[in-house]
Design a protein around this motif. Structure first.
Motif, PDB file in Angstrom:
ATOM      1  N   PHE A   1       0.913  -1.263   0.052  1.00  0.00           N
ATOM      2  CA  PHE A   1       0.012  -0.055  -0.009  1.00  0.00           C
ATOM      3  C   PHE A   1       0.854   1.339  -0.103  1.00  0.00           C
ATOM      4  O   PHE A   1       2.034   1.337   0.295  1.00  0.00           O
ATOM      5  CB  PHE A   1      -0.904   0.058   1.215  1.00  0.00           C
ATOM      6  N   VAL A   2       0.167   2.300  -0.500  1.00  0.00           N
ATOM      7  CA  VAL A   2       0.923   3.724  -0.601  1.00  0.00           C
ATOM      8  C   VAL A   2       0.220   4.555   0.271  1.00  0.00           C
ATOM      9  O   VAL A   2      -0.941   4.920   0.258  1.00  0.00           O
ATOM     10  CB  VAL A   2       1.033   4.266  -1.948  1.00  0.00           C
ATOM     11  N   ASP A   3       0.937   5.103   1.629  1.00  0.00           N
ATOM     12  CA  ASP A   3       0.376   6.102   2.231  1.00  0.00           C
ATOM     13  C   ASP A   3       0.562   7.280   1.906  1.00  0.00           C
ATOM     14  O   ASP A   3       2.122   7.675   1.772  1.00  0.00           O
ATOM     15  CB  ASP A   3       0.663   5.881   3.700  1.00  0.00           C
ATOM     16  N   PHE A   4      -0.081   8.451   1.657  1.00  0.00           N
ATOM     17  CA  PHE A   4       0.459   9.662   1.091  1.00  0.00           C
ATOM     18  C   PHE A   4      -0.359  10.821   1.664  1.00  0.00           C
ATOM     19  O   PHE A   4      -1.460  10.834   2.306  1.00  0.00           O
ATOM     20  CB  PHE A   4      -0.007   9.663  -0.366  1.00  0.00           C
ATOM     21  N   GLN A   5       0.388  12.021   1.880  1.00  0.00           N
ATOM     22  CA  GLN A   5      -0.295  13.435   2.316  1.00  0.00           C
ATOM     23  C   GLN A   5       0.089  14.365   1.420  1.00  0.00           C
ATOM     24  O   GLN A   5       1.074  14.463   0.699  1.00  0.00           O
ATOM     25  CB  GLN A   5       0.202  13.719   3.645  1.00  0.00           C
ATOM     26  N   THR A   6      -1.036  15.287   1.313  1.00  0.00           N
ATOM     27  CA  THR A   6      -0.743  16.388   0.294  1.00  0.00           C
ATOM     28  C   THR A   6      -0.953  17.908   1.458  1.00  0.00           C
ATOM     29  O   THR A   6      -1.464  17.611   2.276  1.00  0.00           O
ATOM     30  CB  THR A   6      -1.775  16.144  -0.846  1.00  0.00           C
ATOM     31  N   ARG A   7      -0.580  18.844   0.406  1.00  0.00           N
ATOM     32  CA  ARG A   7      -0.982  20.161   0.951  1.00  0.00           C
ATOM     33  C   ARG A   7      -1.660  21.076  -0.224  1.00  0.00           C
ATOM     34  O   ARG A   7      -1.058  21.002  -1.193  1.00  0.00           O
ATOM     35  CB  ARG A   7       0.380  21.030   1.454  1.00  0.00           C
ATOM     36  N   MET A   8      -2.840  21.348   0.250  1.00  0.00           N
ATOM     37  CA  MET A   8      -3.509  22.344  -0.890  1.00  0.00           C
ATOM     38  C   MET A   8      -4.920  22.666  -0.307  1.00  0.00           C
ATOM     39  O   MET A   8      -5.207  22.644   0.703  1.00  0.00           O
ATOM     40  CB  MET A   8      -3.997  20.982  -2.002  1.00  0.00           C
ATOM     41  N   PRO A   9      -5.089  24.082  -1.035  1.00  0.00           N
ATOM     42  CA  PRO A   9      -6.218  24.954  -0.555  1.00  0.00           C
ATOM     43  C   PRO A   9      -7.453  23.839  -0.744  1.00  0.00           C
ATOM     44  O   PRO A   9      -7.708  22.920  -1.379  1.00  0.00           O
ATOM     45  CB  PRO A   9      -6.290  25.733  -1.429  1.00  0.00           C
ATOM     46  N   PHE A  10      -8.633  24.222   0.159  1.00  0.00           N
ATOM     47  CA  PHE A  10      -9.671  23.577   0.167  1.00  0.00           C
ATOM     48  C   PHE A  10     -10.381  23.306  -1.225  1.00  0.00           C
ATOM     49  O   PHE A  10     -11.159  22.447  -1.503  1.00  0.00           O
ATOM     50  CB  PHE A  10     -10.704  24.096   1.290  1.00  0.00           C
ATOM     51  N   ASP A  11     -10.465  24.477  -1.896  1.00  0.00           N
ATOM     52  CA  ASP A  11     -10.916  24.384  -3.292  1.00  0.00           C
ATOM     53  C   ASP A  11     -10.666  23.444  -4.287  1.00  0.00           C
ATOM     54  O   ASP A  11     -11.167  23.099  -5.131  1.00  0.00           O
ATOM     55  CB  ASP A  11     -11.068  25.919  -4.084  1.00  0.00           C
ATOM     56  N   ARG A  12      -9.386  22.656  -4.120  1.00  0.00           N
ATOM     57  CA  ARG A  12      -8.997  21.576  -4.660  1.00  0.00           C
ATOM     58  C   ARG A  12      -9.562  20.123  -4.246  1.00  0.00           C
ATOM     59  O   ARG A  12      -9.489  19.369  -4.909  1.00  0.00           O
ATOM     60  CB  ARG A  12      -7.445  21.510  -4.610  1.00  0.00           C
ATOM     61  N   PHE A  13     -10.080  20.131  -3.116  1.00  0.00           N
ATOM     62  CA  PHE A  13     -10.754  18.831  -2.754  1.00  0.00           C
ATOM     63  C   PHE A  13     -11.682  18.529  -3.533  1.00  0.00           C
ATOM     64  O   PHE A  13     -12.521  19.205  -4.180  1.00  0.00           O
ATOM     65  CB  PHE A  13     -11.346  19.149  -1.016  1.00  0.00           C
ATOM     66  N   ASP A  14     -11.988  17.075  -3.782  1.00  0.00           N
ATOM     67  CA  ASP A  14     -12.983  16.639  -4.535  1.00  0.00           C
ATOM     68  C   ASP A  14     -12.770  16.930  -6.119  1.00  0.00           C
ATOM     69  O   ASP A  14     -13.485  16.301  -6.979  1.00  0.00           O
ATOM     70  CB  ASP A  14     -14.380  16.973  -4.268  1.00  0.00           C
ATOM     71  N   LYS A  15     -11.611  17.373  -6.501  1.00  0.00           N
ATOM     72  CA  LYS A  15     -11.265  17.379  -7.876  1.00  0.00           C
ATOM     73  C   LYS A  15      -9.645  17.029  -8.357  1.00  0.00           C
ATOM     74  O   LYS A  15      -9.582  16.450  -9.225  1.00  0.00           O
ATOM     75  CB  LYS A  15     -11.336  19.035  -8.374  1.00  0.00           C
ATOM     76  N   ALA A  16      -8.912  17.559  -7.329  1.00  0.00           N
ATOM     77  CA  ALA A  16      -7.565  17.004  -7.507  1.00  0.00           C
ATOM     78  C   ALA A  16      -7.369  15.622  -7.355  1.00  0.00           C
ATOM     79  O   ALA A  16      -8.244  14.631  -6.841  1.00  0.00           O
ATOM     80  CB  ALA A  16      -6.527  17.966  -6.708  1.00  0.00           C
ATOM     81  N   ARG A  17      -6.127  14.982  -7.967  1.00  0.00           N
ATOM     82  CA  ARG A  17      -6.150  13.411  -8.185  1.00  0.00           C
ATOM     83  C   ARG A  17      -4.893  13.238  -7.626  1.00  0.00           C
ATOM     84  O   ARG A  17      -3.698  13.876  -7.883  1.00  0.00           O
ATOM     85  CB  ARG A  17      -6.560  12.980  -9.316  1.00  0.00           C
ATOM     86  N   MET A  18      -4.537  11.875  -7.280  1.00  0.00           N
ATOM     87  CA  MET A  18      -3.210  11.321  -6.953  1.00  0.00           C
ATOM     88  C   MET A  18      -3.223  10.354  -7.783  1.00  0.00           C
ATOM     89  O   MET A  18      -4.093   9.487  -8.281  1.00  0.00           O
ATOM     90  CB  MET A  18      -2.942  10.918  -5.643  1.00  0.00           C
ATOM     91  N   ARG A  19      -2.080  10.117  -8.749  1.00  0.00           N
ATOM     92  CA  ARG A  19      -1.796   9.151  -9.679  1.00  0.00           C
ATOM     93  C   ARG A  19      -0.437   8.212  -9.021  1.00  0.00           C
ATOM     94  O   ARG A  19       0.461   8.883  -8.693  1.00  0.00           O
ATOM     95  CB  ARG A  19      -1.606   9.432 -10.944  1.00  0.00           C
ATOM     96  N   PHE A  20      -0.576   6.826  -9.173  1.00  0.00           N
ATOM     97  CA  PHE A  20       0.624   5.883  -8.618  1.00  0.00           C
ATOM     98  C   PHE A  20       1.064   5.124  -9.779  1.00  0.00           C
ATOM     99  O   PHE A  20       0.168   4.487 -10.520  1.00  0.00           O
ATOM    100  CB  PHE A  20       0.163   5.274  -7.538  1.00  0.00           C
ATOM    101  N   THR A  21       2.241   5.066 -10.145  1.00  0.00           N
ATOM    102  CA  THR A  21       2.818   4.125 -11.309  1.00  0.00           C
ATOM    103  C   THR A  21       4.046   3.360 -10.772  1.00  0.00           C
ATOM    104  O   THR A  21       4.752   4.036 -10.078  1.00  0.00           O
ATOM    105  CB  THR A  21       3.213   4.988 -12.444  1.00  0.00           C
ATOM    106  N   LEU A  22       4.011   2.094 -11.107  1.00  0.00           N
ATOM    107  CA  LEU A  22       5.247   1.320 -10.634  1.00  0.00           C
ATOM    108  C   LEU A  22       5.648   0.557 -12.035  1.00  0.00           C
ATOM    109  O   LEU A  22       4.765   0.173 -12.939  1.00  0.00           O
ATOM    110  CB  LEU A  22       4.788   0.283 -10.008  1.00  0.00           C
ATOM    111  N   SER A  23       6.938   0.795 -12.272  1.00  0.00           N
ATOM    112  CA  SER A  23       7.603   0.384 -13.366  1.00  0.00           C
ATOM    113  C   SER A  23       8.907  -0.180 -13.030  1.00  0.00           C
ATOM    114  O   SER A  23       9.554  -0.001 -12.137  1.00  0.00           O
ATOM    115  CB  SER A  23       7.986   1.540 -14.434  1.00  0.00           C
TER     116      SER A  23
END
Length: 802
Positions: free
Chosen positions: A247-269
């Protein structure tokens, strides 16, 4: 560009380039040319730029990363402290203050951006000022420091940073100490201030209480929308199928207006081929992504398989799908366990065995001590020092607690080379304060180190300290303190690990005096894992041969450096003899032994170890320097080889040996098998030869015969042919074949005990290659001339350093 990339930058940048980098969110390196001012502290320390104006100081050019001694030597103010006894001349500078200063360019910040001044390492007690504004303090050498300087920066070239350092040996007097543990090495002045313990003097390093900005410095632009932390965790693997769950545990910092719209993408190669990609919308600032993989390539320690690495990419996508921040790192898929019991008993051997991906691992390791007494030189030596480790076919490095924490590149190289890391927290041979102010600072240190290093697959063990448990027993004599009440190793560190890294085992101390051991009286016989130093006389003393521990994490033997190195580290008049006609040691050999304080007088005990050990094995001590160097190195080499073969010969009754140590961090006379200049002693070649994945050797007689033993530290069975001959006569003692199971041991033959003295040569083949080993039989003393003749006939070590 992420923070871990900024610390690879070189010299300072032009204002135009600064503006270009800030537009792309890049860091601005402040490495390179600085000014260094210094003065003796008298009375209260200078803490501010205003105070600097009232004192007379010497100012010289400086280089960052750096240490003050390196800059003073470059300015012609001191001699090279590595040569002779000149390191003793630096004692007076322990009472000095230092100020690093430079002007730098800063960009104009966009809306929402912040600027942080990032220091990879400040040694140690410092006040940081930018444009006359106090932006923060430092009280810990070990960890990275960051200061928000947004409100005091000026766009353009006219910015001034000053770092004012005060002397730790004076500052330490402000801290009331509790019960002294009175250990052999750690200094009482060292325990309250978080600075590398060895710098106050140790038996492997000189007293050199340095100061400096010893890692990179940069100005970093912090965006309002960013990734704050990513932790990739392998929860379970199946070594047979390659199926893995993480599993990948992640934390971000961003203004509230990004919630429900911004995304996280995870790639393994892996090897350029994408094996996984997944996305999730950010409803909150943090989350977990669960990943299932089939037929994955696992990370294995050296010998047990490939140390497979994946590129793990986490991307933060803004509302319009644009990638606004990226975290990229290499990870390995593996699980690790330490099968540990609390006590070793006569009828129930204590357990201490590492398991990776469910496979028991026999550890062939080395202790890792400072690469240099002046730590700004560490990073440049990572590749060469780790090549010594891999060429010797070690599979574990124990990062000893008297050192600093090595930087990210060290762990990346260990990841790539399948080297397991046992990481001590930076404490050793002392009783540390139990009060909240110290514990709170230590908690911040542990968090910083754990968050920085926890994604590395090579890191397989956290250990609370080096010998603090034992030191409470040694140092307090009749008034032993129970180490299980120690707030540092039993409360603060495990609480941080419980919260931030539950994936790795934790050992409270090395060696660990559990409650069960403590109740028995804390003697060595009850320790499953121990440090075996003992009498330091004959290497076949019962102290070593009957040691009850299952795992030994320190064991070593003194060996003289090669003549070429002695001539580099000593002044010409002091190379030889090391004693005068009255057997008094010259001062440079005493300094190199090593001696913490000149006022201690002629402390030659550690040099006398060599004389005693040579006399035991060869009956006398040669007067000729070249003969003495060879004799001393031969004793060390035979001892170290013997220890490894004794431990491997009882696999998995014994589960690992970590010998002391691969390389010196200063020109000294020591137990290291490679000296500071990279010149290998004979022991390095002996150890490299007996640490092959598949190895054949002869153990000491049992029940009237020599066991010819084959060990296999791989996951595939091995077989081949073997012959044993006597080097003195050429007589063939044995000819036959061997088979040894995967990750196992087999006794190939029981050879008759030979009379007198001599050397057997064992030649065997593995996978189409032919190797050789030797066994010195008989009882000492041996004639040095005979030993040299026998060894030359093996042809094993003809190309060694001399």
């Amino acid at each position: 560009m992420k923070t871990n990339e900024l610390f690879r930058w070189g010299a300072s940048l032009s204002a135009a380039l600064v503006l270009a980098l800030s537009a792309s969110g890049g860091p601005v390196s402040l490495n390179g040319k600085w000014e260094l001012s210094f003065w003796p502290q008298s009375g209260e320390a200078v803490l501010s730029p205003e105070g600097l104006e009232k004192i007379e100081a010497t100012t010289i050019p400086a280089t960052v990363p750096g240490n003050v001694e390196i800059d003073m030597e470059a300015a012609g103010l001191i001699a090279d402290p590595r040569v002779g006894a000149t390191v003793n001349d630096l004692r007076k500078y322990e009472g000095y203050q230092w100020c690093y200063a430079r002007r730098f360019s800063a960009p104009e910040l966009r809306s929402g951006q912040r600027a942080e001044l990032a220091f990879g390492g400040i040694d140690c007690l410092g006040e940081v000022w930018v444009n006359g504004v106090h932006v923060g303090s430092s009280d810990n050498m070990f960890i990275e420091q960051r200061y928000d300087v947004t409100d005091c920066l000026k766009a353009g070239d006219d910015n001034l940073v000053q770092v004012i350092l005060r002397p730790v040996v004076l500052e330490s007097q402000k801290h009331l100490l509790g019960t002294f543990s009175m250990g052999n090495f750690a200094s009482e002045e060292s325990v309250y201030i978080r600075k590398a313990p060895h710098m106050y003097g140790w038996d492997i390093m000189p007293r050199l209480v340095s100061a400096g900005l010893w890692r990179d410095v940069a100005l970093e632009i912090v965006e309002p929308v960013r990734i704050a932390d990513v932790n990739w965790v392998t929860t379970n693997v199946d070594a047979e199928t390659g199926n893995a769950r993480l599993f990948v545990d992640f934390q971000t910092r961003m203004p509230f207006d990004r919630f429900d719209k911004a995304r996280m993408r995870f790639t393994l190669s892996r090897n350029g081929k994408q094996v996984y990609q997944g996305e999730r919308i950010l409803f909150t600032h943090a989350g977990r992504q669960i990943i299932e993989l089939q037929n994955a390539d696992l990370w294995w320690p050296r010998g047990y398989g490939e140390p497979a690495l994946y590129e793990a990419r986490a991307e933060l996508l803004d509302i319009d799908g644009e990638v606004v921040d990226t975290d990229v790192r290499k990870i390995g898929l593996r699980t690790v366990k330490l099968d540990l019991s609390d006590i070793n008993l006569p009828d129930e051997r204590g357990r201490f065995c590492f398991e990776v991906n469910g496979e028991k691992i026999f550890v062939r390791g080395t202790n890792w001590v400072p690469l240099d007494a002046l730590h700004s030189r560490d990073a440049a030596q990572y590749e060469s020092a780790l090549k010594l480790v891999t060429d010797a076919n070690c599979n574990m490095i124990r990062c000893w607690g008297g050192n600093v924490y090595e930087d990210t590149r060290f762990f990346e190289l260990c990841d790539e080379n399948g080297l397991m890391i046992w990481q001590d927290f930076a404490m050793g041979c002392a009783f540390y304060p139990q009060r909240d102010d110290f514990l709170d600072g230590l908690r911040r240190e542990v968090m910083s180190v754990v968050l920085k290093l926890r994604n590395h697959p090579s890191l397989v063990l956290w250990a609370g300290n080096n010998e603090d448990d034992a030191n409470l027993y040694w140092g307090l004599m009749a008034f032993h303190l129970d180490p299980n009440r120690d707030a540092v190793s039993r409360r603060v560190i495990p609480e941080v690990l419980y919260e931030f890294d539950v994936t790795r085992p934790y050992l409270p101390s090395s060696p660990y005096y559990s409650e069960a051991v403590w109740e028995k009286g804390s003697t060595d016989e009850y320790l499953p894992e121990n440090h075996l130093w003992g009498p330091r006389g004959y290497y076949k003393d019962p102290f070593y041969t009957t040691a009850p521990c299952t795992f030994v994490s320190e064991i070593g033997y003194h060996g003289c450096p090669n003549r070429s190195s002695i001539e580099r580290m000593m002044s010409p008049d002091c190379v030889y003899p090391w004693t005068d006609k009255d057997r008094r040691w010259n001062d440079e050999w005493i300094t190199k032994s090593t001696r913490r304080f000149v006022a201690w007088g002629p402390t030659q005990d550690r040099n006398n170890l060599m004389l005693n050990q040579v006399n035991i094995l060869f009956g006398s001590v040669p007067d000729d320097l070249d003969e003495f160097v060879f004799a001393s190195q031969a004793v060390q080499a035979e001892a170290m080889k013997y220890f490894v073969e004794m431990w491997r010969g009882r696999k998995f009754e014994r589960t690992g040996i970590i010998w002391w140590n691969v390389r010196d961090g200063w020109p000294i006379i020591s137990d290291a098998v490679v000296d500071y200049y990279g010149s290998k002693k004979l022991a390095y070649y002996f150890l490299s030869n007996v640490q092959r994945n598949v190895c054949l050797f002869i153990n000491d007689p049992r029940e009237g015969t020599y066991p010819l033993v084959a060990v296999n530290d791989t996951r595939e069975a091995a077989r081949g042919t073997v012959t044993v001959t006597d080097a003195a006569t050429g007589r063939e003692v044995f000819r036959g074949s061997y088979t040894v199971p995967a990750n196992g041991r087999s006794e190939v033959a029981a050879l008759p005990v030979a009379e007198g003295q001599g050397m057997f040569v064992i030649r065997y083949d593995v996978g189409g290659e032919t190797f050789a080993n030797h066994y010195l039989y008989g009882e000492p003393p041996y004639a040095l001339s005979d030993y040299k003749k026998w060894l030359s006939k093996t042809k094993l070590y003809d190309n060694r350093d001399k």
